[in-house]
Design a protein around this motif. Structure first.
Motif, PDB file in Angstrom:
ATOM      1  N   ALA A  48       0.978  -1.304  -0.158  1.00  0.00           N
ATOM      2  CA  ALA A  48      -0.027  -0.110   0.100  1.00  0.00           C
ATOM      3  C   ALA A  48       0.981   1.015   0.113  1.00  0.00           C
ATOM      4  CB  ALA A  48      -0.924  -0.034   1.324  1.00  0.00           C
ATOM      5  N   ARG A  49       0.310   2.283  -0.297  1.00  0.00           N
ATOM      6  CA  ARG A  49       0.890   3.784  -0.280  1.00  0.00           C
ATOM      7  C   ARG A  49       1.380   4.289   0.918  1.00  0.00           C
ATOM      8  NH1 ARG A  49      -3.077   7.538  -3.485  1.00  0.00           N
ATOM      9  NH2 ARG A  49      -4.392   6.166  -2.269  1.00  0.00           N
ATOM     10  N   GLY A  50       0.782   3.871   2.060  1.00  0.00           N
ATOM     11  CA  GLY A  50       1.175   4.434   3.336  1.00  0.00           C
ATOM     12  C   GLY A  50       0.494   3.405   4.416  1.00  0.00           C
ATOM     13  N   PRO A  51       0.847   3.746   5.586  1.00  0.00           N
ATOM     14  CA  PRO A  51       0.790   2.638   6.790  1.00  0.00           C
ATOM     15  C   PRO A  51      -0.793   2.470   7.151  1.00  0.00           C
ATOM     16  CG  PRO A  51       1.707   4.595   7.502  1.00  0.00           C
ATOM     17  CD  PRO A  51       1.572   4.977   6.274  1.00  0.00           C
ATOM     18  N   GLY A  52      -1.159   1.524   7.652  1.00  0.00           N
ATOM     19  CA  GLY A  52      -2.683   1.405   8.227  1.00  0.00           C
ATOM     20  C   GLY A  52      -3.305   0.061   7.712  1.00  0.00           C
ATOM     21  N   GLY A  53      -3.222  -0.498   6.393  1.00  0.00           N
ATOM     22  CA  GLY A  53      -3.852  -1.557   6.067  1.00  0.00           C
ATOM     23  C   GLY A  53      -5.571  -1.161   6.162  1.00  0.00           C
ATOM     24  N   ARG A  54      -6.238  -1.864   6.809  1.00  0.00           N
ATOM     25  CA  ARG A  54      -7.378  -1.767   7.210  1.00  0.00           C
ATOM     26  C   ARG A  54      -7.925  -0.765   8.129  1.00  0.00           C
ATOM     27  NH1 ARG A  54      -9.746  -7.720   7.566  1.00  0.00           N
ATOM     28  NH2 ARG A  54      -7.483  -8.391   7.651  1.00  0.00           N
ATOM     29  N   MET A  55      -6.782  -0.280   8.850  1.00  0.00           N
ATOM     30  CA  MET A  55      -6.874   0.685   9.759  1.00  0.00           C
ATOM     31  C   MET A  55      -6.325   2.133   8.968  1.00  0.00           C
ATOM     32  SD  MET A  55      -6.638  -1.075  13.484  1.00  0.00           S
ATOM     33  CE  MET A  55      -6.247   0.411  14.374  1.00  0.00           C
ATOM     34  N   SER A  56      -6.840   2.235   7.895  1.00  0.00           N
ATOM     35  CA  SER A  56      -6.203   3.370   7.121  1.00  0.00           C
ATOM     36  C   SER A  56      -6.969   4.688   7.640  1.00  0.00           C
ATOM     37  CB  SER A  56      -6.093   3.189   5.871  1.00  0.00           C
ATOM     38  OG  SER A  56      -5.114   2.405   5.573  1.00  0.00           O
TER      39      SER A  56
END
Ligand SMILES: Cc1cc2nc3c(=O)[nH]c(=O)nc-3n(C[C@H](O)[C@H](O)[C@H](O)COP(=O)(O)OP(=O)(O)OC[C@H]3O[C@@H](n4cnc5c(N)ncnc54)[C@H](O)[C@@H]3O)c2cc1C
Length: 314
Positions: free
Chosen positions: A39-47
């Motif tokens: 993904a482009r940034g951190p977080g996944g399904r907690m983006s």
């Protein structure tokens, strides 16, 4: 899932909450860790999603998990640490339930039985964002891992990117996504899953974990919704909507507009995927989904005005 042939120079894949917590735990124990996320940034399904309207307004939405609760005492002590450093805060919200047959709210959470709900501050991705910068953790985004190979003679893992790039040799690997051995990986990328199951046959059970798809619709209104008494509620008797959350009522968020995130039902999302495929949805598909979810929300009889911003996401 964990594959630990030895220590030091561990590589972890996914800069999401499970990957980030695992990486920092290892790093605090003196192990150097590299994190990869496609993904482009951190977080996944907690983006958290940042949107800019045509007239330049910035709108932020937690379009995945809206909050989390904790029951495990070990996890609670980690979350207490995050709370004291301001990474997370309690969202004092009374959840309700709305019945789409009678068009009425039928239930509200009892204050005394309410579980403590936490949100990341200023967004759900704050936890991953902070953890990925801890000493000993190197984070790499936009890098999909395409292959894990065990090099018997060297006692090392060789990692190759989805684009064929050599990602390096590592003494240990932690993968925290079931995709690693899932046929879904092939449906999405056209490539074989990253890990050959013969290296870890016990992981076959991961293929049986169900995937529950969901669409999220991000909405912004100029003013608060006057007829909606709950800042978060589930829908009963709706084929399209499962939940609605008021983003702007969370702690640490801007209140210059009223922002809501609606979640579709799993059945609705499965129907759309059956028609359009598992790949990233097209702009047209997302626009159609957004219109259908908004229509259902407007049909609740809760005098919902037209939003000035609307965007669907899967
Ligand atoms: C709409 C929605 C509502 C939810 N509501 C709640 C809730 O109310 N409460 C709750 O507790 N939980 C909720 N969840 C679930 C919660 O968000 C997840 O359980 C949690 O975030 C999972 O974290 P994770 O680290 O395991 O993985 P994920 O966050 O799923 O991370 C997946 C990541 O792996 C990366 N990745 C995958 N394959 C590769 C590869 N080959 N190479 C590199 N990177 C790869 C992806 O880029 C992605 O960033 C919700 C989720 C959604 C989507």
């Amino acid at each position: 899932m964990v594959v630990f042939p030895s220590f030091f120079n561990i590589k972890s894949f996914k800069l999401t909450v499970s990957g980030a917590v695992c990486a920092t735990t290892l790093a605090r124990n003196g192990i150097s860790v590299t994190l990869f996320d496609s993904a482009r940034g951190p977080g996944g399904r907690m983006s958290q999603r940042r949107e800019i309207t045509e007239d330049g307004k910035e709108l932020l939405f937690d379009h995945g998990a809206p909050y989390f609760t904790v029951t495990n005492p070990d996890v609670l002590s980690v979350v207490a640490e995050w709370e004291s450093s301001g990474l997370v805060a309690e969202w004092k919200i009374n959840l309700g339930s709305f019945d789409c047959f009678s068009n009425k709210f039928v239930n509200f959470e009892h204050q005394e039985r309410r579980s403590k709900k936490y949100v990341g501050v200023p967004g759900m991705n704050s936890i991953c964002k902070t953890l990925c910068h801890e000493p000993g953790v190197e984070s790499k985004f936009n890098v999909g891992v395409g292959k894990f190979e065990w090099l018997e003679n060297e006692n090392l893992w060789l990692l190759t990117g989805l684009d064929g790039q050599n990602l390096g040799h590592f003494k240990g690997v932690v993968a925290s996504d079931k995709n690693i051995v899932s046929p879904r990986f092939t449906e999405i990328t056209g490539q074989l899953p990253p890990l050959d199951l013969s290296l870890a046959p016990e992981l076959v059970k991961l293929q049986n974990i169900p995937v529950n798809p969901c669409f999220a619709l991000m909405l912004a209104f100029t003013d608060p919704l006057p007829m909606v008494p709950a800042k978060g509620f589930s829908f009963t008797n709706s084929k399209v909507l499962s939940w609605a959350y008021c983003e702007s009522s969370k702690p640490g968020r801007s209140s210059t507009s009223e922002r809501w995130v609606l979640h579709s039902t799993m059945e609705y999302a499965k129907d759309v995927i059956a028609q359009t495929g598992l790949q990233k949805p097209s702009r047209e598909t997302l626009s159609k989904v957004g219109n259908e979810m908004l229509q259902e929300f407007l049909g609740t009889g809760l005098s919902i005005p037209q939003p000035f911003f609307k965007k669907a996401h899967r």
